[in-house]
Scaffold this motif. Sequence first.
Motif, mmCIF file in Angstrom:
data_model
loop_
_atom_site.group_PDB
_atom_site.id
_atom_site.type_symbol
_atom_site.label_atom_id
_atom_site.label_comp_id
_atom_site.label_asym_id
_atom_site.label_seq_id
_atom_site.Cartn_x
_atom_site.Cartn_y
_atom_site.Cartn_z
ATOM 1 N N ALA A 141 0.837 -1.204 0.000
ATOM 2 C CA ALA A 141 0.000 0.000 0.000
ATOM 3 C C ALA A 141 0.874 1.258 0.000
ATOM 4 C CB ALA A 141 -0.934 -0.004 1.206
ATOM 5 N N ALA A 142 2.005 1.194 0.700
ATOM 6 C CA ALA A 142 2.883 2.360 0.832
ATOM 7 C C ALA A 142 3.740 2.610 -0.409
ATOM 8 C CB ALA A 142 3.783 2.199 2.060
ATOM 9 N N VAL A 143 4.036 1.565 -1.192
ATOM 10 C CA VAL A 143 4.960 1.722 -2.327
ATOM 11 C C VAL A 143 4.282 1.647 -3.689
ATOM 12 C CG1 VAL A 143 6.888 0.813 -0.975
ATOM 13 C CG2 VAL A 143 5.639 -0.727 -2.521
ATOM 14 N N ALA A 144 2.965 1.431 -3.716
ATOM 15 C CA ALA A 144 2.260 1.309 -4.999
ATOM 16 C C ALA A 144 2.652 2.466 -5.908
ATOM 17 C CB ALA A 144 0.758 1.282 -4.767
ATOM 18 N N PRO A 145 2.894 2.208 -7.187
ATOM 19 C CA PRO A 145 2.643 0.986 -7.942
ATOM 20 C C PRO A 145 3.835 0.025 -8.005
ATOM 21 C CG PRO A 145 3.253 2.707 -9.456
ATOM 22 C CD PRO A 145 3.298 3.316 -8.064
ATOM 23 N N VAL A 146 4.868 0.229 -7.201
ATOM 24 C CA VAL A 146 6.004 -0.699 -7.190
ATOM 25 C C VAL A 146 5.504 -2.071 -6.744
ATOM 26 C CG1 VAL A 146 8.226 -1.232 -6.104
ATOM 27 C CG2 VAL A 146 7.693 1.124 -6.766
ATOM 28 N N GLN A 147 5.921 -3.087 -7.466
ATOM 29 C CA GLN A 147 5.462 -4.447 -7.181
ATOM 30 C C GLN A 147 6.090 -5.003 -5.900
ATOM 31 O OE1 GLN A 147 6.453 -8.105 -9.673
ATOM 32 N NE2 GLN A 147 4.346 -7.632 -10.216
ATOM 33 N N VAL A 148 5.269 -5.703 -5.120
ATOM 34 C CA VAL A 148 5.730 -6.411 -3.929
ATOM 35 C C VAL A 148 5.480 -7.896 -4.151
ATOM 36 C CG1 VAL A 148 5.377 -6.759 -1.444
ATOM 37 C CG2 VAL A 148 5.287 -4.451 -2.408
ATOM 38 N N ARG A 149 6.515 -8.700 -3.904
ATOM 39 C CA ARG A 149 6.411 -10.142 -4.081
ATOM 40 C C ARG A 149 6.783 -10.833 -2.777
ATOM 41 N NH1 ARG A 149 5.865 -11.265 -9.384
ATOM 42 N NH2 ARG A 149 6.317 -13.458 -9.104
ATOM 43 N N LEU A 150 6.121 -11.949 -2.502
ATOM 44 C CA LEU A 150 6.433 -12.782 -1.345
ATOM 45 C C LEU A 150 7.338 -13.915 -1.798
ATOM 46 C CD1 LEU A 150 2.829 -12.938 0.132
ATOM 47 C CD2 LEU A 150 4.786 -11.752 1.145
ATOM 48 N N VAL A 151 8.458 -14.101 -1.110
ATOM 49 C CA VAL A 151 9.385 -15.175 -1.467
ATOM 50 C C VAL A 151 9.638 -16.063 -0.261
ATOM 51 C CG1 VAL A 151 10.504 -13.928 -3.355
ATOM 52 C CG2 VAL A 151 11.420 -13.717 -1.065
ATOM 53 N N ASP A 152 9.683 -17.348 -0.501
ATOM 54 C CA ASP A 152 9.955 -18.327 0.549
ATOM 55 C C ASP A 152 11.325 -18.032 1.137
ATOM 56 O OD1 ASP A 152 10.543 -20.584 2.084
ATOM 57 O OD2 ASP A 152 9.872 -22.009 0.565
ATOM 58 N N GLU A 153 11.369 -17.809 2.424
ATOM 59 C CA GLU A 153 12.648 -17.473 3.048
ATOM 60 C C GLU A 153 13.067 -18.518 4.075
ATOM 61 O OE1 GLU A 153 13.295 -14.863 6.073
ATOM 62 O OE2 GLU A 153 11.318 -15.026 6.929
#
Length: 158
Positions: free
Chosen positions: A87-99
Amino acid sequence: MSSFRRGVRLGIDPGKARVGVARCDPDGMLAVPVETVPRTEAAAARVAEIVAEYDAIEVLVGLPISLSGGETASTADARTLAAEIAAAVAPVQVRLVDERLSTVTAHAALRQSGRSQKSSRRIVDQVAAVVLLQQAIDVEKRTGAPAGQALASTQEPT
């Protein structure tokens, strides 16, 4: 033929007390630590400032999945933080990665460099963010596809 999208990416290692932040260069050659952000209501806003500072094209948030592949309270917490960051960085994409194991790997690396667990506390989150970001970059370079899963609000067109 695989292609790597050029641009700075941020890696985020979410924790209950601290959020580790790392970045890579535009060519994805090397992930480096940036800072440890206190986990407060202002954490997503600080990440957004870092995104703007480095003109990042993507934010990769570590998703702590259990070794058996299940979700935990920490997984839900990471999803919540990722949504706040999105929500704070839109439109920059946020992805979830297995860590899985990124924090374990970070602690091991710090131990090997001669640091005690106590002296590593302030930077282990940054090192874990470096580990997860470097793994994500390597996946994209190997496969040509971005690592992880895009959040629904930042889903790329299919």
